[in-house]
Design an enzyme around this catalytic site. Structure first.
Site, PDB file in Angstrom:
ATOM      1  N   LYS A  53       0.812  -1.221   0.000  1.00 49.83           N
ATOM      2  CA  LYS A  53       0.000   0.000   0.000  1.00 49.83           C
ATOM      3  C   LYS A  53       0.844   1.270   0.000  1.00 49.83           C
ATOM      4  O   LYS A  53       0.475   2.272  -0.599  1.00 49.83           O
ATOM      5  CB  LYS A  53      -0.946   0.002   1.207  1.00 49.83           C
ATOM      6  CG  LYS A  53      -2.133  -0.932   1.021  1.00 49.83           C
ATOM      7  CD  LYS A  53      -3.207  -0.681   2.061  1.00 49.83           C
ATOM      8  CE  LYS A  53      -4.490  -1.419   1.729  1.00 49.83           C
ATOM      9  NZ  LYS A  53      -4.367  -2.884   1.878  1.00 49.83           N
ATOM     10  N   GLU A  68     -10.281   7.356   3.194  1.00 46.75           N
ATOM     11  CA  GLU A  68     -11.284   6.573   3.924  1.00 46.75           C
ATOM     12  C   GLU A  68     -10.702   5.193   4.154  1.00 46.75           C
ATOM     13  O   GLU A  68      -9.828   4.737   3.402  1.00 46.75           O
ATOM     14  CB  GLU A  68     -12.606   6.568   3.168  1.00 46.75           C
ATOM     15  CG  GLU A  68     -12.879   5.404   2.275  1.00 46.75           C
ATOM     16  CD  GLU A  68     -11.932   5.265   1.117  1.00 46.75           C
ATOM     17  OE1 GLU A  68     -11.348   4.182   1.024  1.00 46.75           O
ATOM     18  OE2 GLU A  68     -11.771   6.204   0.318  1.00 46.75           O
ATOM     19  N   SER A  78       1.732  -9.678  -0.983  1.00 49.51           N
ATOM     20  CA  SER A  78       1.359  -8.259  -0.885  1.00 49.51           C
ATOM     21  C   SER A  78       1.600  -7.668   0.498  1.00 49.51           C
ATOM     22  O   SER A  78       1.784  -6.457   0.638  1.00 49.51           O
ATOM     23  CB  SER A  78      -0.104  -8.068  -1.283  1.00 49.51           C
ATOM     24  OG  SER A  78      -0.945  -8.910  -0.516  1.00 49.51           O
TER      25      SER A  78
HETATM   26  C1  LIG Z   1      -5.210  -3.861   1.227  1.00 46.97           C
HETATM   27  C2  LIG Z   1      -4.479  -5.127   0.955  1.00 46.97           C
HETATM   28  C3  LIG Z   1      -4.787  -5.944  -0.155  1.00 46.97           C
HETATM   29  C4  LIG Z   1      -5.925  -5.669  -1.094  1.00 46.97           C
HETATM   30  O1  LIG Z   1      -5.831  -4.540  -1.862  1.00 46.97           O
HETATM   31  P1  LIG Z   1      -5.553  -4.560  -3.423  1.00 46.97           P
HETATM   32  O2  LIG Z   1      -5.870  -3.178  -3.832  1.00 46.97           O
HETATM   33  O3  LIG Z   1      -6.456  -5.580  -4.060  1.00 46.97           O
HETATM   34  O4  LIG Z   1      -4.133  -4.918  -3.612  1.00 46.97           O
HETATM   35  C5  LIG Z   1      -4.017  -7.074  -0.379  1.00 46.97           C
HETATM   36  N1  LIG Z   1      -3.021  -7.415   0.462  1.00 46.97           N
HETATM   37  C6  LIG Z   1      -2.706  -6.677   1.532  1.00 46.97           C
HETATM   38  C7  LIG Z   1      -1.588  -7.122   2.406  1.00 46.97           C
HETATM   39  C8  LIG Z   1      -3.416  -5.516   1.819  1.00 46.97           C
HETATM   40  O5  LIG Z   1      -3.112  -4.795   2.905  1.00 46.97           O
END
Ligand SMILES: *Cc1c(COP(=O)(O)O)cnc(C)c1O
Length: 397
Positions: free
Chosen positions: A91, A113, A380
């Site tokens: 993020k 938000e 992610s």
């Molecule tokens: C917020 C989040 C996501 C989902 O958001 P995308 O916009 O689909 O990438 C995925 N993995 C993690 C670790 C997150 O914090």
């Protein structure tokens, strides 16, 4: 046909656009104009690269998961380690990009938000770094559930503005933020957290997250001398996935797999798999695959991973699905929880519940492939935030 030539005025095929009132359109077009200026501005790109390197810790490693690959007995699995970024997920890539742009626009006030609080914390982080005023809208219900993230945001100097209307959750917080933005866009920037929303946000967020795919491409060419056969990522709104996928768009031999939150089943309310179980609709100002009820309102959703629990998906993913460029599959809560444990035990990497959806798909896919094939899985985020929930679920079994 490249992706951009199929895009007419903020559309990807039939998806995207700006389905919003005129005052908001004005605010959005102000952002779009600015974005067009900075995206080709080498000075801005240098500034962004500086923070991505010195503050976030990029490039994130592309790690060969040797034990996991051996255990599964098929393709080689590589992990793109976005979990190692400062603040623990992808993020920050997007948040820093947008906050730096807002600073160049001469704006001092940022609004955002948040539902589970992850995007709010990332935004508050960037605002602390860049000395900007930060207000995060959050449903009162979500604030009660996510006490610790509320505290984190406040610790970082942000103001958390409770929203008392509606169900007091994310949708109501989005409405409050959009109203604020439409009224105050001359001195306020709305920082959106995923590759969703009306134009220009999906394009802008994709570009800021594309650092993931650009790095991964260079890294795999360096390590293996060839491109991967598959790139796999979890899909909530779709920002980490589009960031990995987009740089491989023109490499037709690279297959893209988006892993949606399949929850506990196909029925409405049991999942948040917008492509797998939804249909094209207009949601939150843009056209996409979405889970909507009979009246066209956003339907109820659920997922073990709070970050994936959104009733829509970005317009570019909607287009990739409709055109067949990428495949989207549902992954259940149980499969994600299993993958969460498998990756922890075999590689010493505890993935976020969100990322565990992508890992789960790799666990299924790898054994069906040859040992000379390659899968890149986007991790992610890190799973520390999910450990206590995992403990509760596993204990209750
Ligand atoms: C917020 C989040 C996501 C989902 O958001 P995308 O916009 O689909 O990438 C995925 N993995 C993690 C670790 C997150 O914090």
């Amino acid at each position: 046909m490249s992706r951009e030539t199929t895009m007419v005025e903020g559309f990807f095929g039939e998806f995207g656009g700006q389905y919003v009132p005129d005052d908001l359109k004005k605010a959005l077009n102000h952002v779009a104009e600015y974005y067009e200026q900075i995206r080709k501005d080498p000075e801005f790109q240098r500034e962004l690269e500086y923070y991505l390197s010195k503050y976030v810790g990029r490039p994130s490693p592309l790690y060969f998961a040797e034990r996991l690959s051996e255990e599964l007995g098929g393709a080689k699995i590589y992990l793109k380690r976005e979990d190692l970024n400062h603040t623990g997920s992808h993020k920050i890539n997007n948040v820093l990009g947008q906050a730096l742009m807002a600073r160049r626009m001469g704006v001092k006030r940022i609004i955002a938000e948040t539902g589970a609080g992850q995007h709010g914390v990332a935004t508050a982080t960037a605002c602390a770094l860049l000395d900007m005023d930060c207000t995060v809208y959050m449903g009162r219900e979500d604030m009660a559930r996510q006490e610790l993230n509320v505290f984190r945001m406040e610790l970082l100097g942000a103001k958390v503005q409770g929203v008392d209307r509606g169900l007091k959750t994310l949708k109501d917080a989005v409405d409050a933020a959009l109203e604020d933005f439409a009224q105050n866009f001359t001195n306020t920037y709305y920082l959106l957290g995923s590759a969703v929303g009306p134009y220009p946000y999906p394009q802008m967020v994709r570009d800021f997250q594309s650092v993931i795919g650009k790095e991964a491409k260079a890294q795999i060419l360096e390590d293996e001398g060839r491109l991967p056969d598959y790139v796999v990522a979890c899909v909530g709104g779709g920002s980490n996935a589009i960031g990995l996928f987009a740089p491989f768009y023109d490499d037709k031999d690279v297959q893209m797999v988006g892993c949606e939150p399949g929850g506990t089943g196909k029925e409405m309310g049991d999942n948040a798999a917008s492509v797998s179980y939804g249909a094209p609709a207009v949601l939150h100002g843009f056209r996409c695959y979405a889970i909507v009820d009979e009246s066209g309102e956003a339907g109820p959703t659920s997922s073990i991973a709070a970050g994936l629990d959104y009733p829509g998906v970005g317009p570019e993913h909607s287009f990739y699905h409709a055109s067949g460029r990428a495949k989207y599959v549902p992954v259940s809560d149980d499969e994600a929880l299993e993958a969460f444990q498998v990756l922890s035990k075999t590689e010493g990497i505890i993935p976020a519940f969100e990322s565990a959806h992508a890992v789960a798909q790799a666990l299924k896919l790898a054994p069906t492939l040859e040992s000379n094939q390659i899968i890149i899985v986007n991790i992610s985020g890190r799973g520390d935030k999910d450990a206590s929930q995992a403990l509760r679920i596993l204990k209750s079994r």
